[in-house]
Design an enzyme around this catalytic site. Structure first.
Site, PDB file in Angstrom:
ATOM      1  N   ASP A 277       0.854  -1.185   0.000  1.00 21.60           N
ATOM      2  CA  ASP A 277       0.000   0.000   0.000  1.00 21.60           C
ATOM      3  C   ASP A 277       0.891   1.237   0.000  1.00 21.60           C
ATOM      4  O   ASP A 277       1.700   1.421   0.917  1.00 21.60           O
ATOM      5  CB  ASP A 277      -0.907   0.012   1.239  1.00 21.60           C
ATOM      6  CG  ASP A 277      -1.855   1.183   1.246  1.00 21.60           C
ATOM      7  OD1 ASP A 277      -2.881   1.115   0.537  1.00 21.60           O
ATOM      8  OD2 ASP A 277      -1.559   2.176   1.943  1.00 21.60           O
TER       9      ASP A 277
ATOM     10  N   ASN B 181      -2.212  13.409  -4.537  1.00 20.09           N
ATOM     11  CA  ASN B 181      -3.266  13.833  -5.464  1.00 20.09           C
ATOM     12  C   ASN B 181      -3.822  15.197  -5.087  1.00 20.09           C
ATOM     13  O   ASN B 181      -4.010  16.059  -5.955  1.00 20.09           O
ATOM     14  CB  ASN B 181      -4.412  12.807  -5.489  1.00 20.09           C
ATOM     15  CG  ASN B 181      -4.065  11.558  -6.254  1.00 20.09           C
ATOM     16  OD1 ASN B 181      -3.263  11.580  -7.182  1.00 20.09           O
ATOM     17  ND2 ASN B 181      -4.665  10.449  -5.870  1.00 20.09           N
TER      18      ASN B 181
ATOM     19  N   ASP C 172      -4.105   2.577  -4.908  1.00 20.07           N
ATOM     20  CA  ASP C 172      -2.701   2.732  -4.514  1.00 20.07           C
ATOM     21  C   ASP C 172      -2.127   1.434  -3.952  1.00 20.07           C
ATOM     22  O   ASP C 172      -1.160   1.450  -3.197  1.00 20.07           O
ATOM     23  CB  ASP C 172      -2.549   3.867  -3.502  1.00 20.07           C
ATOM     24  CG  ASP C 172      -3.347   3.644  -2.228  1.00 20.07           C
ATOM     25  OD1 ASP C 172      -4.096   2.644  -2.149  1.00 20.07           O
ATOM     26  OD2 ASP C 172      -3.242   4.477  -1.313  1.00 20.07           O
TER      27      ASP C 172
ATOM     28  N   HIS D 189      -3.844  14.911  -9.761  1.00 21.19           N
ATOM     29  CA  HIS D 189      -3.937  13.488 -10.080  1.00 21.19           C
ATOM     30  C   HIS D 189      -2.869  13.028 -11.066  1.00 21.19           C
ATOM     31  O   HIS D 189      -2.494  11.851 -11.058  1.00 21.19           O
ATOM     32  CB  HIS D 189      -5.342  13.147 -10.592  1.00 21.19           C
ATOM     33  CG  HIS D 189      -6.362  13.151  -9.497  1.00 21.19           C
ATOM     34  ND1 HIS D 189      -6.538  12.072  -8.663  1.00 21.19           N
ATOM     35  CD2 HIS D 189      -7.221  14.109  -9.074  1.00 21.19           C
ATOM     36  CE1 HIS D 189      -7.474  12.367  -7.770  1.00 21.19           C
ATOM     37  NE2 HIS D 189      -7.907  13.589  -8.001  1.00 21.19           N
TER      38      HIS D 189
ATOM     39  N   ARG E 280      13.336  -4.904   1.524  1.00 18.78           N
ATOM     40  CA  ARG E 280      14.114  -4.318   0.430  1.00 18.78           C
ATOM     41  C   ARG E 280      13.233  -3.403  -0.433  1.00 18.78           C
ATOM     42  O   ARG E 280      13.621  -2.296  -0.786  1.00 18.78           O
ATOM     43  CB  ARG E 280      14.748  -5.418  -0.418  1.00 18.78           C
ATOM     44  CG  ARG E 280      15.658  -4.882  -1.512  1.00 18.78           C
ATOM     45  CD  ARG E 280      16.270  -5.970  -2.378  1.00 18.78           C
ATOM     46  NE  ARG E 280      15.255  -6.573  -3.239  1.00 18.78           N
ATOM     47  CZ  ARG E 280      14.835  -7.823  -3.173  1.00 18.78           C
ATOM     48  NH1 ARG E 280      15.334  -8.657  -2.276  1.00 18.78           N
ATOM     49  NH2 ARG E 280      13.918  -8.283  -3.999  1.00 18.78           N
TER      50      ARG E 280
END
Length: 192
Positions: A77, A85, A120, A90, A140
């Protein structure tokens, strides 16, 4: 479709019809490929979409059930995309998603599967992966996103991501693996 019967005794007419049919088959095969791409690939980033991802997850679960193959799901996420945004527009948010998609796809093995799950969120299937490998990969990737320089129209915008891990187990269903990874991602967000 041609309703006029062919003169099957004329080889030239038959060859012309065969050529026409081959061209029509090639056109239809191309159209099927286009529709498959639309059905299983994201329209913004060059990755699988949710539907394409679930199809790959089902295959991985099947291999786990049949052969005992190991695998893991990373649920990613991107933090603060709404702020990007709202603050930069956007177009900046879309550019950030493309940037993250490139980072993720470029930093896993070719045999792994990276997808944009929606909005997202990204999902990654790690083949032949145990918890240690999945954890190392998640750390990582999170470091890579946080350490990358993302600039849009002259503004450098910090990015970060929370990543949850779920191992794929025999008998799993796609929804159960996704739910475990999603819950692990939210736990990671709370801990951060």
């Amino acid at each position: 479709m041609n309703d006029v019967p062919l003169d099957c005794s004329d080889p030239q007419i038959l060859m012309t019809e065969v050529a026409r049919l081959r061209a029509e088959i090639a056109r239809l095969e191309s159209r099927v490929e286009d529709l498959d791409r639309l059905a299983y690939h994201d329209s913004l980033v060059p990755l699988l979409n949710r539907r394409g991802f679930i199809r790959q997850l089902e295959k991985m679960i099947d291999r786990a059930n049949r052969y005992g193959d190991s695998g893991a799901l990373l649920f990613v996420d991107v933090d603060g995309l709404k702020v990007v945004n709202d603050s930069f527009g956007h177009h900046a948010g879309d550019a950030a998603l493309v940037h993250v998609a490139e980072l993720l796809a470029g930093d896993v093995r070719q045999s792994d599967c990276v997808s944009r799950f929606g909005g997202d969120e990204f999902a990654i299937l790690l083949e032949h992966s145990d918890h240690r490998h999945a954890l190392e990969t998640a750390r990582r990737l999170a470091d890579r996103i946080a350490g990358s320089e993302f600039c849009h129209e002259g503004s450098c915008i910090p990015l970060s991501a929370a990543i949850g891990i779920a191992l794929i187990e025999p008998g799993d269903r796609p929804e159960s693996v996704i739910d475990r990874a999603d819950q692990a991602m939210y736990a990671e967000k709370v801990a951060a």
